[in-house]
Design a protein around this motif. Structure first.
Motif, PDB file in Angstrom:
ATOM      1  N   ALA A   1      54.328   7.213  49.753  1.00  0.00           N
ATOM      2  CA  ALA A   1      52.879   7.406  49.655  1.00  0.00           C
ATOM      3  C   ALA A   1      52.300   7.826  51.001  1.00  0.00           C
ATOM      4  N   GLN A   2      52.804   7.224  52.061  1.00  0.00           N
ATOM      5  CA  GLN A   2      52.327   7.594  53.395  1.00  0.00           C
ATOM      6  C   GLN A   2      52.668   9.042  53.714  1.00  0.00           C
ATOM      7  N   LEU A   3      53.884   9.456  53.387  1.00  0.00           N
ATOM      8  CA  LEU A   3      54.286  10.841  53.616  1.00  0.00           C
ATOM      9  C   LEU A   3      53.463  11.798  52.762  1.00  0.00           C
ATOM     10  N   ALA A   4      53.197  11.406  51.514  1.00  0.00           N
ATOM     11  CA  ALA A   4      52.401  12.261  50.639  1.00  0.00           C
ATOM     12  C   ALA A   4      50.993  12.456  51.191  1.00  0.00           C
ATOM     13  N   ALA A   5      50.402  11.376  51.710  1.00  0.00           N
ATOM     14  CA  ALA A   5      49.070  11.484  52.306  1.00  0.00           C
ATOM     15  C   ALA A   5      49.103  12.335  53.575  1.00  0.00           C
ATOM     16  N   GLU A   6      50.150  12.159  54.366  1.00  0.00           N
ATOM     17  CA  GLU A   6      50.273  12.894  55.628  1.00  0.00           C
ATOM     18  C   GLU A   6      50.465  14.383  55.391  1.00  0.00           C
ATOM     19  N   HIS A   7      51.235  14.721  54.366  1.00  0.00           N
ATOM     20  CA  HIS A   7      51.552  16.127  54.094  1.00  0.00           C
ATOM     21  C   HIS A   7      50.660  16.739  53.017  1.00  0.00           C
ATOM     22  N   LYS A   8      49.786  15.902  52.426  1.00  0.00           N
ATOM     23  CA  LYS A   8      48.973  16.351  51.295  1.00  0.00           C
ATOM     24  C   LYS A   8      49.884  16.906  50.189  1.00  0.00           C
ATOM     25  N   ALA A   9      50.930  16.151  49.917  1.00  0.00           N
ATOM     26  CA  ALA A   9      51.946  16.567  48.945  1.00  0.00           C
ATOM     27  C   ALA A   9      51.743  15.859  47.613  1.00  0.00           C
ATOM     28  N   GLU A  10      52.270  16.456  46.568  1.00  0.00           N
ATOM     29  CA  GLU A  10      52.284  15.809  45.260  1.00  0.00           C
ATOM     30  C   GLU A  10      53.315  14.689  45.279  1.00  0.00           C
ATOM     31  N   LEU A  11      52.974  13.560  44.648  1.00  0.00           N
ATOM     32  CA  LEU A  11      53.865  12.411  44.620  1.00  0.00           C
ATOM     33  C   LEU A  11      54.261  12.115  43.184  1.00  0.00           C
ATOM     34  N   TYR A  12      55.572  11.980  42.969  1.00  0.00           N
ATOM     35  CA  TYR A  12      56.117  11.658  41.651  1.00  0.00           C
ATOM     36  C   TYR A  12      56.830  10.317  41.732  1.00  0.00           C
ATOM     37  N   LEU A  13      56.532   9.448  40.791  1.00  0.00           N
ATOM     38  CA  LEU A  13      57.126   8.113  40.748  1.00  0.00           C
ATOM     39  C   LEU A  13      58.026   8.037  39.513  1.00  0.00           C
ATOM     40  N   LEU A  14      59.302   7.699  39.747  1.00  0.00           N
ATOM     41  CA  LEU A  14      60.285   7.736  38.664  1.00  0.00           C
ATOM     42  C   LEU A  14      61.023   6.408  38.544  1.00  0.00           C
ATOM     43  N   HIS A  15      61.126   5.926  37.314  1.00  0.00           N
ATOM     44  CA  HIS A  15      61.998   4.787  36.995  1.00  0.00           C
ATOM     45  C   HIS A  15      62.963   5.231  35.912  1.00  0.00           C
ATOM     46  N   VAL A  16      64.237   4.921  36.136  1.00  0.00           N
ATOM     47  CA  VAL A  16      65.255   5.275  35.144  1.00  0.00           C
ATOM     48  C   VAL A  16      65.681   4.008  34.421  1.00  0.00           C
ATOM     49  N   LEU A  17      65.465   4.002  33.128  1.00  0.00           N
ATOM     50  CA  LEU A  17      65.846   2.874  32.283  1.00  0.00           C
ATOM     51  C   LEU A  17      67.305   3.056  31.890  1.00  0.00           C
ATOM     52  N   PRO A  18      68.203   2.172  32.345  1.00  0.00           N
ATOM     53  CA  PRO A  18      69.626   2.367  32.041  1.00  0.00           C
ATOM     54  C   PRO A  18      69.932   2.116  30.576  1.00  0.00           C
ATOM     55  N   THR A  19      70.984   2.703  30.139  1.00  0.00           N
ATOM     56  CA  THR A  19      71.378   2.542  28.738  1.00  0.00           C
ATOM     57  C   THR A  19      72.212   1.296  28.506  1.00  0.00           C
ATOM     58  N   ILE A  20      72.784   0.719  29.536  1.00  0.00           N
ATOM     59  CA  ILE A  20      73.660  -0.446  29.361  1.00  0.00           C
ATOM     60  C   ILE A  20      72.927  -1.635  28.753  1.00  0.00           C
ATOM     61  N   PRO A  21      71.727  -2.015  29.244  1.00  0.00           N
ATOM     62  CA  PRO A  21      71.036  -3.138  28.608  1.00  0.00           C
ATOM     63  C   PRO A  21      70.744  -2.896  27.130  1.00  0.00           C
ATOM     64  N   LEU A  22      70.480  -1.655  26.767  1.00  0.00           N
ATOM     65  CA  LEU A  22      70.202  -1.355  25.365  1.00  0.00           C
ATOM     66  C   LEU A  22      71.434  -1.603  24.510  1.00  0.00           C
ATOM     67  N   LYS A  23      72.608  -1.264  25.022  1.00  0.00           N
ATOM     68  CA  LYS A  23      73.838  -1.520  24.277  1.00  0.00           C
ATOM     69  C   LYS A  23      74.097  -3.017  24.157  1.00  0.00           C
TER      70      LYS A  23
END
Length: 311
Positions: free
Chosen positions: A25-47
């Protein structure tokens, strides 16, 4: 110089991931960049849920997906209070595959990821998400190991004059625009001790060492001149000794808060991820680390197929 326009930060909702989010977030503010937040839900718990037969797989998947999406929404709203707009997404699958896929599809200039705690190095080189992301991806990866206290101030870039180390220097100058950048080359004479033990004259060994040192000086001077043309000041540092020990000592004495290093080619990567020096640096320093991958090799165009004579 091209600016950083899109930053992807991954989270598993752990404290170390929180540090990564705050740095991104600090880098995004400093560079005026777009920020993407990603969480990957693993398949193992589903199995595992399917084996327990607690609920159907689609129901379990939907419930876990909604929980992750709600948590990401909360993170995004917190960042919005700081005037940092962020897009968030929950993916399902293997973490390193989905991270690299998302980074590729959204043309991310930088991926930010938290370290793995006290056993980071052991886990990193035995197949964690960070190592797999590095091994299979091509995007620069910033591994955060400390709580951000403002923009980076002092950056150390070890160089061996390979293209990968120069790429790391380029990326470091983009990420840490306000920092002082120290370019370090550790001069280590191959088989120096063995040459002495075999009875070679000390003068001959010194002559050999001086030749290596002169070539290093020429290489460093060229780097300084090239960056000066772009109005970027870098401070050259040349030391004699083992690279990992020199990097560790300079990181301490220069109060370094970011080390940028270039990842080598695929053969060296498979041999020991991206080098024993990098492993020592990761283990022995508390600095954040920026690892820059070489660009993907361009595929040769396929030759045109001959016409089918039977059509």
């Amino acid at each position: 110089m091209e600016k950083i326009q899109r930053i992807l930060v991954t989270t598993d909702f752990s404290p170390r991931a929180g540090r990564a989010i705050r740095r991104a977030a600090q880098l995004a503010a400093e560079h005026k960049a777009e920020l993407y937040l990603l969480h990957v839900l693993p398949t193992i718990p589903l199995k595992a849920i399917r084996r327990l037969m607690v609920e159907t797989l689609p129901e379990a998947e939907q419930r876990l997906y909604e929980q992750a999406r709600t948590a990401l929404q909360h993170e995004a709203e917190t960042l919005a209070k700081r005037d940092i707009p962020v897009k968030h997404h929950v993916a399902i699958g293997r973490a390193h595959i989905e991270i690299n896929r998302y980074a590729e599809s959204h043309r991310a200039d930088l991926i930010v990821m938290g370290d793995q705690g006290e056993t980071f190095v052991q886990e990193l080189f035995l197949g964690t998400t960070a190592s797999k992301t590095l091994r299979t991806g091509r995007h620069p990866l910033l591994i955060t190991k400390q709580e951000p206290k403002g923009p980076y101030k002092h950056v150390l870039v070890p160089v061996d004059f390979s293209q990968s180390s120069l790429d790391a220097l380029d990326m470091a100058s983009k990420v840490a625009m306000q920092a002082s950048i120290h370019v370090l080359h550790a001069v280590e004479v191959p088989f120096e001790q063995k040459m002495k033990h075999t009875g070679l004259y000390e003068e001959w060994v010194d002559l050999h060492r001086n030749g290596i040192l002169n070539r290093a000086l020429q290489g460093i001077e060229k780097i300084v001149e090239d960056y000066a043309r772009n109005h970027i000041q870098v401070t050259p540092v040349i030391e004699h000794g083992p690279p990992s020990a020199i990097i560790r000592e300079k990181a301490r004495s220069l109060d370094i808060d970011l080390i940028a290093i270039g990842k080598r080619g695929e053969t060296e990567l498979d041999d020991a991820l991206f080098g024993s020096v990098t492993k020592h640096v990761l283990y022995e320093t508390t600095c954040d680390m920026l690892v820059v991958s070489p660009p993907a090799p361009q595929k040769s165009p396929e030759p045109p197929k001959p016409p089918n004579p039977y059509k």
